[in-house]
Enzyme design. Sequence first.
Site, PDB file in Angstrom:
ATOM      1  N   ASN A  21       0.815  -1.220   0.000  1.00 44.86           N
ATOM      2  CA  ASN A  21       0.000   0.000   0.000  1.00 44.86           C
ATOM      3  C   ASN A  21       0.850   1.273   0.000  1.00 44.86           C
ATOM      4  O   ASN A  21       0.419   2.307  -0.503  1.00 44.86           O
ATOM      5  CB  ASN A  21      -0.992  -0.005   1.165  1.00 44.86           C
TER       6      ASN A  21
ATOM      7  N   GLY B 278       2.468  -6.541   6.965  1.00 45.40           N
ATOM      8  CA  GLY B 278       1.586  -7.369   6.157  1.00 45.40           C
ATOM      9  C   GLY B 278       0.394  -7.866   6.955  1.00 45.40           C
ATOM     10  O   GLY B 278       0.082  -7.364   8.028  1.00 45.40           O
TER      11      GLY B 278
ATOM     12  N   VAL C  68      -2.076 -10.767   8.987  1.00 45.83           N
ATOM     13  CA  VAL C  68      -1.867 -11.677  10.106  1.00 45.83           C
ATOM     14  C   VAL C  68      -1.447 -13.074   9.644  1.00 45.83           C
ATOM     15  O   VAL C  68      -0.503 -13.648  10.207  1.00 45.83           O
ATOM     16  CB  VAL C  68      -3.131 -11.736  10.989  1.00 45.83           C
TER      17      VAL C  68
ATOM     18  N   THR D 131       0.241 -13.987   7.046  1.00 47.13           N
ATOM     19  CA  THR D 131       1.645 -13.918   6.627  1.00 47.13           C
ATOM     20  C   THR D 131       2.548 -13.740   7.837  1.00 47.13           C
ATOM     21  O   THR D 131       3.632 -14.337   7.916  1.00 47.13           O
ATOM     22  CB  THR D 131       1.855 -12.757   5.646  1.00 47.13           C
ATOM     23  N   GLY D 132       2.129 -12.922   8.792  1.00 41.29           N
ATOM     24  CA  GLY D 132       2.918 -12.727  10.001  1.00 41.29           C
ATOM     25  C   GLY D 132       3.115 -14.027  10.766  1.00 41.29           C
ATOM     26  O   GLY D 132       4.213 -14.311  11.265  1.00 41.29           O
TER      27      GLY D 132
ATOM     28  N   GLU E 126       4.376  -5.690  11.968  1.00 44.61           N
ATOM     29  CA  GLU E 126       3.258  -4.747  11.927  1.00 44.61           C
ATOM     30  C   GLU E 126       2.188  -5.377  11.053  1.00 44.61           C
ATOM     31  O   GLU E 126       2.328  -5.446   9.829  1.00 44.61           O
ATOM     32  CB  GLU E 126       3.687  -3.397  11.348  1.00 44.61           C
TER      33      GLU E 126
ATOM     34  N   CYS F 291      -3.635  -0.659   7.171  1.00 42.08           N
ATOM     35  CA  CYS F 291      -3.821  -1.452   8.389  1.00 42.08           C
ATOM     36  C   CYS F 291      -4.373  -0.618   9.533  1.00 42.08           C
ATOM     37  O   CYS F 291      -4.994  -1.144  10.450  1.00 42.08           O
ATOM     38  CB  CYS F 291      -2.503  -2.100   8.803  1.00 42.08           C
TER      39      CYS F 291
ATOM     40  N   GLU G 121       7.572   0.836  16.012  1.00 46.95           N
ATOM     41  CA  GLU G 121       8.372   1.478  14.972  1.00 46.95           C
ATOM     42  C   GLU G 121       8.152   2.989  14.994  1.00 46.95           C
ATOM     43  O   GLU G 121       7.314   3.502  15.732  1.00 46.95           O
ATOM     44  CB  GLU G 121       8.001   0.891  13.596  1.00 46.95           C
TER      45      GLU G 121
END
Length: 492
Positions: free
Chosen positions: A160, A234, A236, A238-239, A256, A291, A470
């Site tokens: 994004n 990315g 959830v 993928t996390g 994140e 997000c 971050e």
Amino acid sequence: MTAFTIPAGVLPEHRDLYYGGAWHTPAAGRYITSAAPATGQPIAAAPVAEADDVDAAVHAAHAAFGGWRRMLPAERGRLLRRAAEVLRAHADELALLDALDTGNPMTMLAGDARFAANGLDYFAGLATELKGETIPMGDGNLNYTVREPMGVIARIVAYNHPLMFAALRIAAPLAAGNTVVVKAPDQAPLSLLRLAELIGDIFPAGVVNFLAGGRACGEALTQHPLVRKITLIGGVPTGKAVMRSAADTLKPVLLELGGKNALVAYPDADFEALVQGLVQGMNFTWAGQSCGSTSRVFLHASIHDRVLEAVARLIPERHKPGLPTDPKTTMGSLVSEAQRDKVEGFVRSALDEGARLVCGGKRPADPALANGFFYEATVFADMRPDMRLAREEVFGPIMSVFRWDDEDRLFAEVNAVDYGLTGSIWTRDLATAHRAASRIETGYVWINNTSQHFLGAPFGGVKQSGIGREECFEELLEFTQVKNINVKLAAA
């Protein structure tokens, strides 16, 4: 529709992988053509990194680590500031490139390069602030700690804001003395290649490395034994996959992830400011692909109907889908056909479960947009917490509106989801604001505001919205490890 002519100097000249201070053809020789999601127009070829490419890039970063960590912190900061200057000088062309590749409006993306440049400057100024502590041990002992860089850091960024994330997220690890390998999003890889052209040679060879590729590239980074930390912006699922993969080598992670963020409006909220903030918080400009979007709106019963009516009028006026290269466009397209299909699936499920469609809910009728993945800004009311749309992240332009009148039940519903990234509280009463901020289970809260990020303010989530913080001093510490040193002093 006439194809958009891309001005000279916008596309990257190199279409290969950048690591070790040079451009490299992918080991498997694979390239994919990146197409504009708003028009279907082919833009340019991009390389596809596989495991062998990842191994070469990581080894290049590892070889450069020793020299980079020994460089004076002030000198590392100076190079980060040079990179920031370059980003500002090329902000407009980078915005156009990302607009083509992501479908987001060019005029809105112009701020991405500048925000990333500000972040590079911010962390450049912190490069000399990594300090240890002394610990009292009594006579005869000196005990102190030092913070040391970790080594090779892998950063996987989202589609994004591809340029902003790629440029901003190298700042903290580099300032701390690490080397970095950045993986572009496979949906929008082109601005990362252009970033490599612009800033790659500012740093010593191997210090910054840029890869493009798909799942195989990401998995190879998470599994590589020389990568000391893996980070992801990315979703959830993928996390979780990254975390599972990193476990084999006990890599720490910084994640994140997604959000199902709530905006809570009390009866005394400033009406006009609330309506504006509610629309802004949904990030319709990015077609809801953010997000941090406040996609669940909880309006007190005493103001519900009036606010909803005003929002239903404002949204179609302010956020009408358009071509991202048109300076007048305030809402772009979704990034892919799969993402639009996902959005349409949520609309169908909401209707099937009894939600009331207030506006949107379909593809735009404009024939100029027929070849793109556009979807109207959509609002549902009469929502219930058990609906699929109330529980799952859409990452698309759908806002869900709930009515509330009991504060305890309100926060039970707000906190019932698995996510906890952002929240927004609207009230003029100071005590109410602080009470609500303490009750909402998120990592980041706005009071009478939405969507803004502030360098120096920790950004990150709780629950399944992520791990770590971050855009702040804590991010710098994320890329260090503490070493304790004890000195036995000779007797007098």
